[in-house]
Design a protein around this motif. Sequence first.
Motif, PDB file in Angstrom:
ATOM      1  N   ASN A  47       0.585  -1.136   0.344  1.00 39.91           N
ATOM      2  CA  ASN A  47      -0.529  -0.111  -0.118  1.00 39.91           C
ATOM      3  C   ASN A  47       0.717   1.183   0.148  1.00 39.91           C
ATOM      4  N   VAL A  48       0.570   2.245  -0.436  1.00 43.58           N
ATOM      5  CA  VAL A  48       0.506   3.342  -0.851  1.00 43.58           C
ATOM      6  C   VAL A  48       1.069   3.948   0.940  1.00 43.58           C
ATOM      7  N   LEU A  49       1.874   4.227   1.444  1.00 40.08           N
ATOM      8  CA  LEU A  49       2.314   4.523   2.538  1.00 40.08           C
ATOM      9  C   LEU A  49       2.940   6.613   2.748  1.00 40.08           C
ATOM     10  N   ILE A  50       1.573   6.813   3.744  1.00 35.69           N
ATOM     11  CA  ILE A  50       1.802   8.525   3.854  1.00 35.69           C
ATOM     12  C   ILE A  50       2.090   8.897   5.073  1.00 35.69           C
ATOM     13  N   ASP A  51       2.959  10.080   5.262  1.00 36.85           N
ATOM     14  CA  ASP A  51       2.865  10.635   6.845  1.00 36.85           C
ATOM     15  C   ASP A  51       2.651  11.403   6.386  1.00 36.85           C
ATOM     16  N   ILE A  52       2.775  12.405   7.114  1.00 41.28           N
ATOM     17  CA  ILE A  52       3.094  13.473   7.394  1.00 41.28           C
ATOM     18  C   ILE A  52       3.823  14.782   8.555  1.00 41.28           C
ATOM     19  N   THR A  53       4.554  15.981   8.749  1.00 39.53           N
ATOM     20  CA  THR A  53       5.106  16.115   9.938  1.00 39.53           C
ATOM     21  C   THR A  53       5.190  17.457   9.212  1.00 39.53           C
ATOM     22  N   GLU A  54       4.230  18.309  10.334  1.00 39.09           N
ATOM     23  CA  GLU A  54       4.737  19.471  10.987  1.00 39.09           C
ATOM     24  C   GLU A  54       5.401  20.262  11.660  1.00 39.09           C
ATOM     25  N   TYR A  55       6.270  21.400  11.755  1.00 38.77           N
ATOM     26  CA  TYR A  55       6.876  21.771  12.766  1.00 38.77           C
ATOM     27  C   TYR A  55       7.144  23.190  12.533  1.00 38.77           C
ATOM     28  N   SER A  56       7.996  23.775  13.646  1.00 41.38           N
ATOM     29  CA  SER A  56       8.168  25.463  13.947  1.00 41.38           C
ATOM     30  C   SER A  56       9.084  25.123  15.054  1.00 41.38           C
ATOM     31  N   GLU A  57       9.654  25.929  15.276  1.00 36.68           N
ATOM     32  CA  GLU A  57      10.424  26.146  16.759  1.00 36.68           C
ATOM     33  C   GLU A  57       9.458  25.592  17.751  1.00 36.68           C
ATOM     34  N   GLU A  58       8.637  26.025  18.168  1.00 37.79           N
ATOM     35  CA  GLU A  58       7.510  25.348  18.943  1.00 37.79           C
ATOM     36  C   GLU A  58       7.118  24.402  18.920  1.00 37.79           C
ATOM     37  N   LYS A  59       6.115  23.887  18.733  1.00 36.27           N
ATOM     38  CA  LYS A  59       6.032  22.781  17.994  1.00 36.27           C
ATOM     39  C   LYS A  59       5.965  21.835  17.205  1.00 36.27           C
ATOM     40  N   PHE A  60       5.271  20.505  17.382  1.00 34.70           N
ATOM     41  CA  PHE A  60       5.480  19.705  16.175  1.00 34.70           C
ATOM     42  C   PHE A  60       4.472  18.466  16.364  1.00 34.70           C
ATOM     43  N   ASP A  61       4.065  18.111  15.330  1.00 33.81           N
ATOM     44  CA  ASP A  61       2.779  17.215  14.507  1.00 33.81           C
ATOM     45  C   ASP A  61       3.376  16.452  14.121  1.00 33.81           C
ATOM     46  N   GLU A  62       3.283  14.819  14.225  1.00 38.36           N
ATOM     47  CA  GLU A  62       3.550  14.113  13.353  1.00 38.36           C
ATOM     48  C   GLU A  62       2.367  13.090  12.878  1.00 38.36           C
ATOM     49  N   LYS A  63       2.506  12.673  12.061  1.00 39.94           N
ATOM     50  CA  LYS A  63       1.035  11.430  12.279  1.00 39.94           C
ATOM     51  C   LYS A  63       1.017  10.303  10.245  1.00 39.94           C
ATOM     52  N   LYS A  64       0.609   9.718  10.207  1.00 41.26           N
ATOM     53  CA  LYS A  64      -0.157   8.700   9.344  1.00 41.26           C
ATOM     54  C   LYS A  64      -1.000   9.169   9.096  1.00 41.26           C
ATOM     55  N   ILE A  65      -1.539   9.087   8.140  1.00 38.53           N
ATOM     56  CA  ILE A  65      -2.312   9.269   6.925  1.00 38.53           C
ATOM     57  C   ILE A  65      -3.407   8.455   5.996  1.00 38.53           C
ATOM     58  N   GLU A  66      -4.389   8.266   6.301  1.00 40.30           N
ATOM     59  CA  GLU A  66      -4.828   7.184   5.109  1.00 40.30           C
ATOM     60  C   GLU A  66      -4.891   7.376   3.492  1.00 40.30           C
ATOM     61  N   THR A  67      -5.648   8.871   3.796  1.00 35.64           N
ATOM     62  CA  THR A  67      -5.708   9.139   2.119  1.00 35.64           C
ATOM     63  C   THR A  67      -4.900  10.674   1.730  1.00 35.64           C
ATOM     64  N   VAL A  68      -4.890  10.468   0.952  1.00 39.81           N
ATOM     65  CA  VAL A  68      -3.523  11.754   0.103  1.00 39.81           C
ATOM     66  C   VAL A  68      -4.912  13.545   0.231  1.00 39.81           C
ATOM     67  N   GLU A  69      -5.347  12.960   0.149  1.00 41.21           N
ATOM     68  CA  GLU A  69      -6.698  14.404   0.290  1.00 41.21           C
ATOM     69  C   GLU A  69      -6.628  15.218   1.930  1.00 41.21           C
ATOM     70  N   ASP A  70      -5.946  14.314   2.997  1.00 44.02           N
ATOM     71  CA  ASP A  70      -5.865  14.575   4.242  1.00 44.02           C
ATOM     72  C   ASP A  70      -4.605  15.493   5.083  1.00 44.02           C
ATOM     73  N   SER A  71      -3.631  15.656   3.182  1.00 41.82           N
ATOM     74  CA  SER A  71      -2.692  16.345   3.191  1.00 41.82           C
ATOM     75  C   SER A  71      -2.501  17.190   2.709  1.00 41.82           C
ATOM     76  N   PHE A  72      -3.621  18.536   2.630  1.00 46.36           N
ATOM     77  CA  PHE A  72      -3.994  19.007   1.286  1.00 46.36           C
ATOM     78  C   PHE A  72      -3.930  20.056   2.053  1.00 46.36           C
ATOM     79  N   ARG A  73      -4.603  20.254   2.814  1.00 45.66           N
ATOM     80  CA  ARG A  73      -4.214  21.476   4.171  1.00 45.66           C
ATOM     81  C   ARG A  73      -2.965  22.138   4.242  1.00 45.66           C
ATOM     82  N   LEU A  74      -2.039  21.199   4.222  1.00 44.25           N
ATOM     83  CA  LEU A  74      -0.437  21.569   4.077  1.00 44.25           C
ATOM     84  C   LEU A  74      -0.432  22.686   3.457  1.00 44.25           C
TER      85      LEU A  74
END
Lengths: 373, 373, 373, 373, 373
Positions: A47-74
Amino acid sequence: MNNIVDSLKQRIIPGTKKKSRIYRVRKKQAGLPPGTLIHTGIKKVENVLIDITEYSEEKFDEKKIETVEDSFRLRDSELTSWINICGLHDTAVLEKVGAHFNIHSLVLEDILNTEQRPKLDDYDSLLYCVLKSIEYDETAGEITSEQVSFVLGKKWLITFQERLPDCFGPIRERILKSKGRIRKGGADYLMYALMDMVVDNYFSVLEKIGDSIQYLEDELVGDPRTENLNTIYKLRRELLFLRKSVLPLREVLNTMLRDDFEFITAETDIFIRDVYDHVIQVMDTVETYREMISGMLDTYLSSVSNRMNEVMKVLTIIATIFIPLTFVAGVYGMNFDNFPELHWKWFYPWGFWSTIFVLGVVMFWFFKRKKWI
Amino acid sequence: MNNIVDSLKQRIIPGTKKKSRIYRVRKKQAGLPPGTLIHTGIKKVENVLIDITEYSEEKFDEKKIETVEDSFRLRDSELTSWINICGLHDTAVLEKVGAHFNIHSLVLEDILNTEQRPKLDDYDSLLYCVLKSIEYDETAGEITSEQVSFVLGKKWLITFQERLPDCFGPIRERILKSKGRIRKGGADYLMYALMDMVVDNYFSVLEKIGDSIQYLEDELVGDPRTENLNTIYKLRRELLFLRKSVLPLREVLNTMLRDDFEFITAETDIFIRDVYDHVIQVMDTVETYREMISGMLDTYLSSVSNRMNEVMKVLTIIATIFIPLTFVAGVYGMNFDNFPELHWKWFYPWGFWSTIFVLGVVMFWFFKRKKWI
Amino acid sequence: MNNIVDSLKQRIIPGTKKKSRIYRVRKKQAGLPPGTLIHTGIKKVENVLIDITEYSEEKFDEKKIETVEDSFRLRDSELTSWINICGLHDTAVLEKVGAHFNIHSLVLEDILNTEQRPKLDDYDSLLYCVLKSIEYDETAGEITSEQVSFVLGKKWLITFQERLPDCFGPIRERILKSKGRIRKGGADYLMYALMDMVVDNYFSVLEKIGDSIQYLEDELVGDPRTENLNTIYKLRRELLFLRKSVLPLREVLNTMLRDDFEFITAETDIFIRDVYDHVIQVMDTVETYREMISGMLDTYLSSVSNRMNEVMKVLTIIATIFIPLTFVAGVYGMNFDNFPELHWKWFYPWGFWSTIFVLGVVMFWFFKRKKWI
Amino acid sequence: MNNIVDSLKQRIIPGTKKKSRIYRVRKKQAGLPPGTLIHTGIKKVENVLIDITEYSEEKFDEKKIETVEDSFRLRDSELTSWINICGLHDTAVLEKVGAHFNIHSLVLEDILNTEQRPKLDDYDSLLYCVLKSIEYDETAGEITSEQVSFVLGKKWLITFQERLPDCFGPIRERILKSKGRIRKGGADYLMYALMDMVVDNYFSVLEKIGDSIQYLEDELVGDPRTENLNTIYKLRRELLFLRKSVLPLREVLNTMLRDDFEFITAETDIFIRDVYDHVIQVMDTVETYREMISGMLDTYLSSVSNRMNEVMKVLTIIATIFIPLTFVAGVYGMNFDNFPELHWKWFYPWGFWSTIFVLGVVMFWFFKRKKWI
Amino acid sequence: MNNIVDSLKQRIIPGTKKKSRIYRVRKKQAGLPPGTLIHTGIKKVENVLIDITEYSEEKFDEKKIETVEDSFRLRDSELTSWINICGLHDTAVLEKVGAHFNIHSLVLEDILNTEQRPKLDDYDSLLYCVLKSIEYDETAGEITSEQVSFVLGKKWLITFQERLPDCFGPIRERILKSKGRIRKGGADYLMYALMDMVVDNYFSVLEKIGDSIQYLEDELVGDPRTENLNTIYKLRRELLFLRKSVLPLREVLNTMLRDDFEFITAETDIFIRDVYDHVIQVMDTVETYREMISGMLDTYLSSVSNRMNEVMKVLTIIATIFIPLTFVAGVYGMNFDNFPELHWKWFYPWGFWSTIFVLGVVMFWFFKRKKWI
């Protein structure tokens, strides 16, 4: 040439023979429109595996997503974002990503075509970079390469890998633990960090090749054998393969340094110069290894020729000593009625053996003088 | 390739085998953040030795210091200052120096990584240059290289060496005795003087290699042996190693001359041009030596092939003379009842021996005509 | 490598062995200040000989002078002046000249270091050019080179030669007899004329090498011998030496043409372009000769291999004919009691000899078919 | 090398040996003033032949003239003028032409020196271009080259050829018959047309060489012989010679295209680009041929080595079969009193021959397995 | 060389031998005016076939036309127009097209000359581009190439092919079905699409060559034979031929990208960059294949030399064992009256055979130690 290929096909039972890594070339059916999305590689992940990571100096967030559309807001996120896609066989995913992030269709085609040469393409709205991640396959005893593509936007980076395992784990951990300056840098610094990791892997592979060369060298000095020759050829080919992956990377990094790209800041440029230096060093080592291997080939061939010489000398020494002696023995084995020597009483014990002895000594002295013994 | 390495490991008793100088490659664990300070070389000195030198045309002061902090005031000294650090294994020293003198973390990483390629990097506040000091190790019969790093600020220069003995003694003495223009020049002239010394050492090493080549050549004309071949290969490898150290140095110096660096004055540029000429000359000599060695290899191989020819000729001459004669002797050794020649009275002494004689003469004439004798 | 050098030293009686021209490298003690005047060449002339020439279109004056101070007034002379110094071992002379004519200490060091590479250095107040004058030493059968240095001021030229005979005689005569435009030109034209003469000498040397190559080629077609091989290697080395002298000269002249030098007028530039063309032609010829020599090496090696083949064929023919025959003769030399053939009356004259004959004919036909005879 | 040349001179009867085309180098006595007119070529024509052609779109006039002065009025002619001079040995003619048309003395020297390299020199008032006209000499079986010089003024062109036949006939005819655009173009177009003709001749020569290569290739596949080797070397040398003539021509034409010359109009530039393409094509073909020839050399050498292998195999087969058998026969030829086998009644016909037979079969099977038979 | 060609002609029956593809060179009779239309290729199609295609985003029209004049109105059409001409032997057609579309006579000449090198020429009113379409001829087992010329105007494109089948079918279909962006693009995009198709064909050919190389490699490891050698040489030549076609194409595309052409829009430039990348990839693969083939040659030669060694060893072992033994047997076959050993009762069964046995064992041990067995 055709006949060869035909006879080849007759001899190889279909399905038992797969095409070697080196002889694979990009193959899209001629005449298809550019940007047609066809995956040319081998399907390496289920399966195609997609994970997204968001960060700045203060924040950090990482998760695996199911559908590629979940990443579009990035695309419009305030934070630095990284979308990592493992597996290329599902062209629908790619098409959606391409449409949303405004990626040129030629870029999408290049991402799918896994026989790409490392290169850097500048599109107005983004930067596309492809390179080869090299690993040493312990079971096959061969270098394997995986194509890694980067698409860099202003605040986001999308990476495409052919297969699992995702080789970017250590970087994700550095972001998480906020080690070094990675959280301070933007998406361009992230791209640098990933490229640096890929290049660092080249050194590991080189080290293993270096071990083999050093070992071979010791072997060749002691006792050269045909297996060594095959190993030499094998190493030569692996280096050729490695060089083909690294050489264009130098140009890629040089372009990054020389040209002014909107998304790459001056601070990151200093780090890219560092990667560039490493790539130069890899190329240097590859070239040195190639020269050593060509020297080893010479060593092997001349030691084989030395052997041959030795064989010839032994043959010649034995033959030139005994052939004349055999003639002498043959003479006294003749059955002539009138053969005076045969009747001399002391000829056999003294005359014959002293002749033999003298002949032998002369021959020995001759070979000694010629330095054959 | 894997199998080779494995079988290698089985055969080499662990700990008895160290990695050869040529097969060493830079190895930092992939994925570590850039600027991580890890010393990749071998610890070559017990304690880090630091000495500082301050001078102007009138004043001169030199001392060994215990802690690196004692040197920190030199950053803002009025005089030209030189901090010389021998030994790289204590990364804490480096970190402190880096922080105080505002040295980029990548530079610090490069200083520690002793498999660096000679290069010149321009940071706004300082200039970083790394090169290889070459020496001829009399005991091992090999060229050894030490990495020397320069960090040049406006009025100060920091040099990093891997080990003792400190090879910059003569320069310190020149400053002390105020020989030449060294006291008049600034930190840039000091850097030039140190680089010039390093390059002068290349000539000594080349001279020793030149001696070996000349000796080998005389050997090969007289009497080529297998040992000569090994020496040829050894020399070839040493030259390859030397070339790898010198070739990038040319680019370094060329960049120094071509680009305008803030800290390098026009007067010093004239002297750098002089070092540049010397490096070109070193490269020239290395290339000439490489061509000579490749010529010697040809000489060796063709003289081996000549030997082979000679061996073959001797064998052929002996065999072609005696094999037919042996046949003749064999014929008259046959036991036929009806064998008229055997009963002719004078056949043995006259007929047989004259046949033998005629055959011998014919063969001799044949070989003479063929120029084999 | 060390052991080799050591064993070398043991075998060579000290003083009987001088270093060959090709293996000499510049050697100044590392760490000496730049501009230290040490003569690195061999003292080739007893006394330093200085002669001065002054001329304009109308006037001409030439004389030998005893002390170098006599030439100092020429710096400010109205006429075009030429100071020619033969012999470099007296560094005091050079120091005085350097001080009076304001020559940079690095230039003086380069003049003394006779292992210089041809080059052109531009100092504000003067132009320094060094090149190699080549001659063919008839006694040693080798190319010898002498370093010639030019220091060009506004209206004066100083030339430095290593030894007598002064090779610039013809130019002095041209000035005296006012042949060509030499009296009209300034010091720059004089420098051109001298350089042109040096380059013309290259053609003479090339002609002699061309003679040798042509001769060798005729030899090789007829009857290749080991001496030829040595001559090939010797020629190859001489060409390598020549090339090393000429190649940098091309850059020197190219720089002269491309850059704008204060002291070189546009009219002289046309003539320098002419010398440049000649140097290109010399390089061309050298490269052609090198290719021919490498072709001759191939010719030699393949004719040696042909010889070997012929030797092998003769051996094989003789051996394959007579070894079976000897076996047959051996059979009938056996002493079995029950050996019917031995008692057949006509077997020896007819049966045996016809067997031999048939075997011989079959063999002959076999070799004929194989094209060995 | 000297000894070689000397012994050469002793063996060659003076006058019977002329210098080969390839080993000729430009030779003017060193030290002569530049512009000294000395013809270095061989006198190839009895009288200097001069013909002049004047034309515009409407008019055309052509004639042979006796004295060079008759052509002087053309310098200021309204029409496009062409002066064609065949034969260079009469330096007086050249001097007069040079003086009247204001040609630089270096140009005149270059015209006379027939070992010139193709080149283009720009003098303010005129353009000087020299190239090599190549022809295939059917009698000598060699490429011969003739130097052709062009001096281009505003409305006139002077061409210099070494010898008759004047190879520019077809162009003169084109002017006469007003074919193509030649009558519309000026002197620059005329120069282009002549150069184009010279380059077209290269293709004819290449075609002949291509024929020889193709023929050789067919030969080598069938039955390689030593003569083939000599032909390979000959072809290689001819190509080397051809390349030497063509390579600099590329630069000449490139300079013509790149730089802006007063006398060459933009329309003519399009045509010069065409010639440039042809020259590139010639170079390409020459390089391809060189690669093919080097491949043929490999083919030849490996087929020779194959032959050698076959010879060795035959020898080995015969010897290894019969040498043991001869030993067996020798054993039973011994004369021991107590030799039981000799007295066994059926040993000879059955025991002996079956031993022989078994040994033979074993050997045959062995060789079969080794794939020698 | 002449003699070779002559003897060649005698041996080849005229008409049975056609010139090989590789040895064909452009041949126009020297001296003809430029722009003379002569078809140098082979007439490959009976009638000249012309078809025209007109399209815009909405409209589409395609038809075969009888006379070339029918296409003339397309010059001023509003739509994007494409004229495709198959067959070059009818020069009248070309002349008419050239006159109407204002094509330079040199372009027309180049279109007809089918030995053209790929190139790009910029004329003010149009762009001329020529390249090689490569195909793999299954029957001859050879690569065949066809010259394809493009003449690009503002809104029209004319393509010239040597023969049927028209290889541009898939593109015409794409226009018809309006697949991809082809209907949106202008004539420049059409030219790109056609060039892309040509380059895609290179990959197919490369794939077939790759198959052959991989097959050969497997063969060589197992059992090298002379046929393999011929195949190696054949492949090498095909690659040389391919390289000659592709290498100049790189420059063509590079020029397209670098220079600003009026008729090529920026959007098309992105696509041309894509083709450029493909061509680089083709070149890369060709070079890799060439290196592999040269490695295979080495493998072959060293395995042949190994064989030779083995043959020699067998010969030497047999000969050195049996020649001494035969001598011993010969000794006891002598007929001396006084020969004590012959009369010792147990000498034959014990003394003789144990001598033989000991000799054999010693020899065997000797060969074992030498690692020959």
